[in-house]
Design a protein around this motif. Structure first.
Motif, PDB file in Angstrom:
ATOM      1  N   ASN A  29      -9.923  -6.754  16.221  1.00 48.76           N
ATOM      2  CA  ASN A  29      -8.511  -6.734  15.871  1.00 48.76           C
ATOM      3  C   ASN A  29      -7.716  -5.879  16.842  1.00 48.76           C
TER       4      ASN A  29
ATOM      5  N   TYR B   2       0.673  -5.339  17.800  1.00 49.66           N
ATOM      6  CA  TYR B   2       1.171  -6.605  18.327  1.00 49.66           C
ATOM      7  C   TYR B   2       2.685  -6.486  18.402  1.00 49.66           C
ATOM      8  N   GLN B   3       3.229  -6.581  19.578  1.00 48.50           N
ATOM      9  CA  GLN B   3       4.678  -6.460  19.805  1.00 48.50           C
ATOM     10  C   GLN B   3       5.261  -5.243  19.098  1.00 48.50           C
TER      11      GLN B   3
ATOM     12  N   MET C 282       4.230  -3.763  16.494  1.00 50.70           N
ATOM     13  CA  MET C 282       3.940  -3.638  15.067  1.00 50.70           C
ATOM     14  C   MET C 282       2.480  -3.273  14.902  1.00 50.70           C
ATOM     15  N   LYS C 283       2.235  -2.314  14.033  1.00 54.34           N
ATOM     16  CA  LYS C 283       0.853  -1.895  13.832  1.00 54.34           C
ATOM     17  C   LYS C 283       0.132  -2.965  13.021  1.00 54.34           C
ATOM     18  N   VAL C 284      -1.053  -3.330  13.458  1.00 50.64           N
ATOM     19  CA  VAL C 284      -1.758  -4.413  12.767  1.00 50.64           C
ATOM     20  C   VAL C 284      -2.673  -3.905  11.653  1.00 50.64           C
ATOM     21  N   PRO C 285      -3.573  -2.939  11.898  1.00 51.02           N
ATOM     22  CA  PRO C 285      -4.458  -2.526  10.801  1.00 51.02           C
ATOM     23  C   PRO C 285      -3.670  -1.820   9.705  1.00 51.02           C
ATOM     24  N   TYR C 286      -4.271  -1.743   8.536  1.00 53.04           N
ATOM     25  CA  TYR C 286      -3.578  -1.159   7.388  1.00 53.04           C
ATOM     26  C   TYR C 286      -3.199   0.273   7.659  1.00 53.04           C
TER      27      TYR C 286
END
Ligand code: SF4
Lengths: 377, 163, 175
Positions: free
Chosen positions: C164, C168-169, C171-175
Motif C-alpha cells: 500500500n 496518494y495525491q 491524502m494519507k492512505v492507511p488508517y
C-alpha cells in the motif's frame, strides 16, 4: 444521422462530461459523451469512483467474514448477494442445507427482488421526470424492509444468509405479515401500471429508445432483465437451477415490443414490473410450505473448503451474479472474483445510445438499472 | 428560537435579533446537494421518500452545488472520488454545512484496514459538522443528525471569532 | 451438451499441444489449460464450432498464483519473484447449455496474453480489470487502460505482494 447534418456546414464534435456527481447517474458514474449537435456519437463510461477493494478484503477474511462484504456490493439486493456467496461456498464444500433454510432463502431472495425492482422503477420514473411513482414505490419497499428488519434487525445490509444456513430463524409473525404484504402489494402493481407504465408521456420517452438487439446483448454478456427484454428467455432460476427453484411454478417474462421494438427501454422497464408479479407467485407458493426444522446445517466451526475452484452463479435482480472462488485449503479464500451483473450490463451502453439524443441517454441509463457498488466493488 | 416558531395572530411586526433571524432562516431551509455515494445513499433516499419525509425539515434536494447549503456525504469516499468531493464542496456558496453519514465517511467503516483505495474518513479532505454513525445509519439517525446540525446553526453568531 | 472432458478431446485434436492439459481432480469443475498466445484462436473455435457454440463469456478473472520465490522486505511485506499469473475464462453456451473453464498461465515478469475482446465484447472490461488489478497485458486489446483505479496509480493492487502506498495525491492512505 447523415441526413441531419449537411456536408458543407462545418461542424465540430462536442465532448460532454456527465458526472461523477450527476443526479441521474445513479451513483458516482462518469460518462464522457461525444456529441454531434444533439446526437450522441459515442458514450464512454468511466468507473471506479466507488472501488472499495472487495476482492482484496476477501483474501484477508475467513469465509464467513466475507458475507457482510457481499452485502455491500449490490446494496439494493443484499439478500441475493448473500445467497449467491453462500451457495458458492456450499457447493465447493459439498454441503446440503436443511429444507427449511432453502424455503426461507427463496422467500427472502424474491422479496429482495421486488424491493430492488421497486427502487429501479421508482428512480426510473424520476429520471424521466415523473416524481410521484418514486414515492409510491418507496411506500411498498418500506413494507418489505420492515419484514427484513423483523427477521434480522437490519434495513439494508442484512448479513442474513450464511454459509450453511441463516443467521436467525424467522420471526413467528413473519409468515402472517408476508401474506398480508402479498395481498397489499398485488393491487399496487396495477396502480403502478396505471400511474407510470401506460402513461402516454412515459411511453413516448421510452419506447423505441435504446434498442438492444439480442445478438449484441449476448455478445456483450448482458444478463438479467436487460437480456430478457431483448427477447431471450434466459433466467438462471430455470436454466441453471439452484436452491429449490425447480419446485415452484413461475414464468419468465420477456420483452415483446408491445409499445415499440423488442429490446427498447420500455420493454426493459416492463420486464421488471412483470418479474415482480412472478416473484409474488413464488413467495405465495413457498410461504405455506415452509417445513419445520433447523436453520443451520451441521457444518464445522471453521469453514475450510477443500482445494479447488468454483464458478457459481445465481440470478440477482440485476442479472447473473457469479462468484469465482479459488480455495487453497485454508480458512481464507485464495481469490474471490465477482462477476457483477451491472458491471457487464453497463459496458453495452455505448452501443445502445449511438444516434440517440442526449436526453435519451438518461432514459437508457436508467433502464439498465445499475448499482455502482457492484460495478466498482 | 422560540418567537419565530410561533404563530402570529395579531400584528405582523416581529422584533428579533438579526442573528436569530438569519439563523432561523438558514436552519429551516437547508437545501441539500443531491449526491449519493454508496449504500448509505439508499438510506438517504429512503429518508427523503414518503415514509420519513426529509422535506418537513426544509431539506430539498438540489442538483447543483451552487444552490446547495448542505452536503451529506453518504457513503464510502474513495481516493478517486475524494478530489471531486473537495471540488464540489468548494463550489458551494457560504454558509455551507456537511453531514458525514455512515461509518465509511466517518472513518473508513468496514474498509478501514484493507481498503487500499478508500479514504479513511472524509474529514481528511473537507471539514465536517455532524457525524452520523451507523452502517448504514437508519433514516431516524440521519434525521437526528440533521436536527443536531440545526441546533448548531441556531447558536451561530455573526460576530467575528476572537482567538 | 458436452462435458468438459469431451470438449478437451475436441480441442486437443484440433490444436494439439497448444492445449496444455486438463485438471480433473479438482472437486467441482475441471479446468482446461491453454497456451496464452493461442487463447484467441481457441476461443474463436469454441464460439464458431457448430457442436460447441460458446456464445458468451460469463467471466474472466485474473489470479496471482503466488507460486514464486517469496522473500520479505524490511517492513515485513512479501516480495514474490518468478512464478505465474493466471487468467481464468468461464464460457457458457446459451444455445447448447454447456459450460467450460479455460485457464492460461503467464510468467509474472512478462505477463502477456492474447486478448479475446474481438471474440466476445464482454471481455473488454474484464480484461481491463485484470490489467488494472494484476498488470496482465492483453495483446491487441483496443483500449487497455486502468478501469477501476485512478490513471496515475502505481502498482497492481490485487497482486499478493502489493504494498500500500503511504500517500496518494497528498491524502494519507492507511488508517
Ligand atoms: S457506512 Fe456502511 S452502509 Fe454506509 S456506505 Fe459505508 S459500508 Fe455502506
Amino acid at each position: 444521422m447523415d441526413k441531419l447534418i449537411s456536408n458543407d456546414v462545418k461542424t465540430e464534435e462536442l465532448v460532454l462530461n456527465m458526472g461523477p456527481q450527476h443526479p441521474s447517474t445513479h451513483g458516482v458514474l462518469r460518462l464522457v459523451v461525444e456529441l454531434e449537435g444533439e446526437l450522441i456519437v459515442n458514450v464512454k463510461p468511466y468507473i471506479g469512483y466507488l472501488h472499495r477493494c472487495f476482492e482484496k478484503h476477501c483474501e484477508a477474511m475467513t469465509y464467513p467474514q466475507v458475507v457482510p462484504y457481499t452485502d455491500r456490493m449490490d446494496y439494493l439486493a443484499s439478500m441475493s448477494n448473500n445467497l449467491g456467496y453462500a451457495i458458492a461456498v456450499e457447493r465447493l464444500m459439498g454441503i446440503e442445507v436443511p429444507e427449511r433454510v432453502e424455503y426461507i432463502r427463496v422467500i427472502m431472495a424474491e422479496l429482495q427482488r421486488i424491493a430492488s425492482h421497486l427502487v429501479a422503477l421508482g428512480t426510473y420514473g424520476v429520471d424521466i421526470g415523473a416524481f410521484t411513482p418514486f414515492l409510491y414505490c418507496f411506500i411498498a419497499r418500506e413494507k418489505i424492509l420492515n419484514l427484513f428488519e423483523m427477521t434480522c434487525g437490519a434495513r439494508l445490509l442484512y448479513n442474513y444468509i450464511w454459509v450453511g444456513g441463516l443467521s436467525h430463524d424467522i420471526h413467528p409473525d413473519f409468515v402472517r405479515l408476508t401474506k398480508e404484504f402479498i395481498e397489499y402489494f398485488k393491487p399496487k402493481i396495477v396502480e403502478l401500471n396505471e400511474l407510470l407504465s401506460f402513461n402516454k408521456i412515459f411511453i413516448e420517452r421510452t419506447a423505441n429508445v435504446g434498442i438492444l438487439p439480442l445478438e449484441t446483448a449476448v455478445n456483450y454478456g448482458v444478463t438479467g432483465p436487460v437480456l430478457r427484454a431483448s427477447g431471450l428467455k434466459w433466467d438462471l432460476r430455470k436454466n441453471d437451477p439452484y436452491s429449490i427453484y425447480h419446485k415452484f411454478d413461475f414464468d419468465i417474462p420477456v420483452g415483446d415490443g408491445r409499445m415499440g421494438t423488442v429490446g427498447d427501454s420500455w420493454d426493459r422497464y416492463f420486464v421488471r414490473v412483470r418479474e415482480m408479479e412472478e416473484s409474488l407467485k413464488i413467495i405465495e407458493q413457498a410461504i405455506d410450505q415452509i417445513p419445520d426444522g433447523d436453520v443451520k446445517a451441521a457444518i464445522p466451526r471453521r469453514i475450510k473448503p477443500p482445494k479447488g475452484t468454483i464458478y457459481s452463479r445465481t440470478e440477482n435482480p440485476k442479472g447473473e451474479l457469479g462468484y469465482f472462488i479459488i480455495s487453497d485449503g485454508s480458512v481464507n479464500p485464495f481469490r474471490v472474483k465477482v462477476r457483477a451483473p451491472s458491471f457487464v450490463n453497463l459496458a453495452v451502453i455505448g452501443e445502445m445510445s449511438k444516434g440517440h439524443l442526449v436526453a435519451d441517454l438518461i432514459a437508457i441509463l436508467g433502464s439498465l438499472d445499475i448499482v455502482l457498488g457492484e460495478i466498482d466493488r | 428560537m422560540g418567537l419565530l416558531d410561533r404563530e402570529f395572530s395579531d400584528g405582523n411586526i416581529v422584533i428579533a435579533k438579526t442573528e436569530d433571524l438569519l439563523n432561523w432562516a438558514r436552519l429551516s431551509s437547508l437545501w441539500q446537494l443531491s449526491f449519493g455515494l454508496a449504500c448509505c445513499a439508499i438510506e438517504m433516499m429512503a429518508t427523503s421518500a414518503s415514509h420519513y419525509d426529509f422535506d418537513r425539515f426544509g431539506v430539498i434536494p438540489r442538483p447543483s452545488p451552487r444552490q446547495a447549503d448542505i452536503i451529506i456525504i453518504s457513503g464510502t469516499v474513495t481516493l478517486k472520488m475524494a478530489t471531486r468531493i473537495k471540488r464540489l464542496y468548494e463550489q458551494m456558496p457560504d454558509p455551507k454545512y456537511i453531514i458525514s453519514m455512515g461509518s465509511c465517511s466517518n472513518c473508513g467503516g468496514p474498509y478501514w484496514e484493507h481498503g487500499y483505495h478508500v479514504l479513511k474518513g472524509v474529514d481528511r479532505v473537507i471539514p465536517v459538522d455532524v457525524y452520523v454513525p451507523g452502517c448504514p445509519p437508519r433514516p431516524e439517525a440521519l434525521l437526528e443528525g440533521l436536527i443536531k446540525l440545526q441546533e448548531k446553526i441556531r447558536h451561530e453568531t455573526l460576530r467575528k471569532k476572537t482567538a | 451438451m458436452k462435458t468438459p472432458g469431451e470438449i478437451f478431446e475436441i480441442l486437443k485434436e484440433k490444436f494439439g499441444d497448444k492445449i496444455t492439459g486438463i485438471e480433473t481432480e479438482l472437486p467441482v469443475e475441471p479446468v482446461i489449460s491453454v497456451d496464452p498466445l493461442a487463447i484467441k484462436e481457441v476461443c474463436e473455435f469454441l464460439r464458431d464450432n457448430d457442436d460447441l457454440r460458446f456464445d458468451t463469456l460469463m467471466s474472466l478473472a485474473g489470479v496471482d498464483d503466488a507460486n514464486g520465490e517469496k522473500t520479505k522486505d524490511e517492513d515485513g511485506y512479501d516480495i514474490i519473484k518468478g512464478g505465474t499469473l493466471s487468467v481464468y475464462y468461464h464460457l457458457d453456451s446459451i444455445q447448447k447449455g454447456h459450460k467450460v473453464t479455460l485457464k492460461v498461465s503467464v510468467e509474472r515478469e512478462k505477463p502477456e496474453v492474447e486478448s479475446v475482446e474481438s471474440v466476445w465484447r464482454a471481455a473488454d472490461w474484464h480484461e481491463r480489470e485484470a490489467f488494472d488489478m494484476y498488470g496482465i497485458v492483453f495483446l491487441n486489446h483496443p483500449d487497455l487502460r486502468r478501469i477501476l483505479m485512478p490513471e496515475d496509480w502505481q502498482g497492481h493492487p490485487l497482486r499478493k505482494d502489493y504494498k500500500n502506498p503511504e500517500y496518494y495525491q497528498g491524502m494519507k492512505v492507511p488508517y
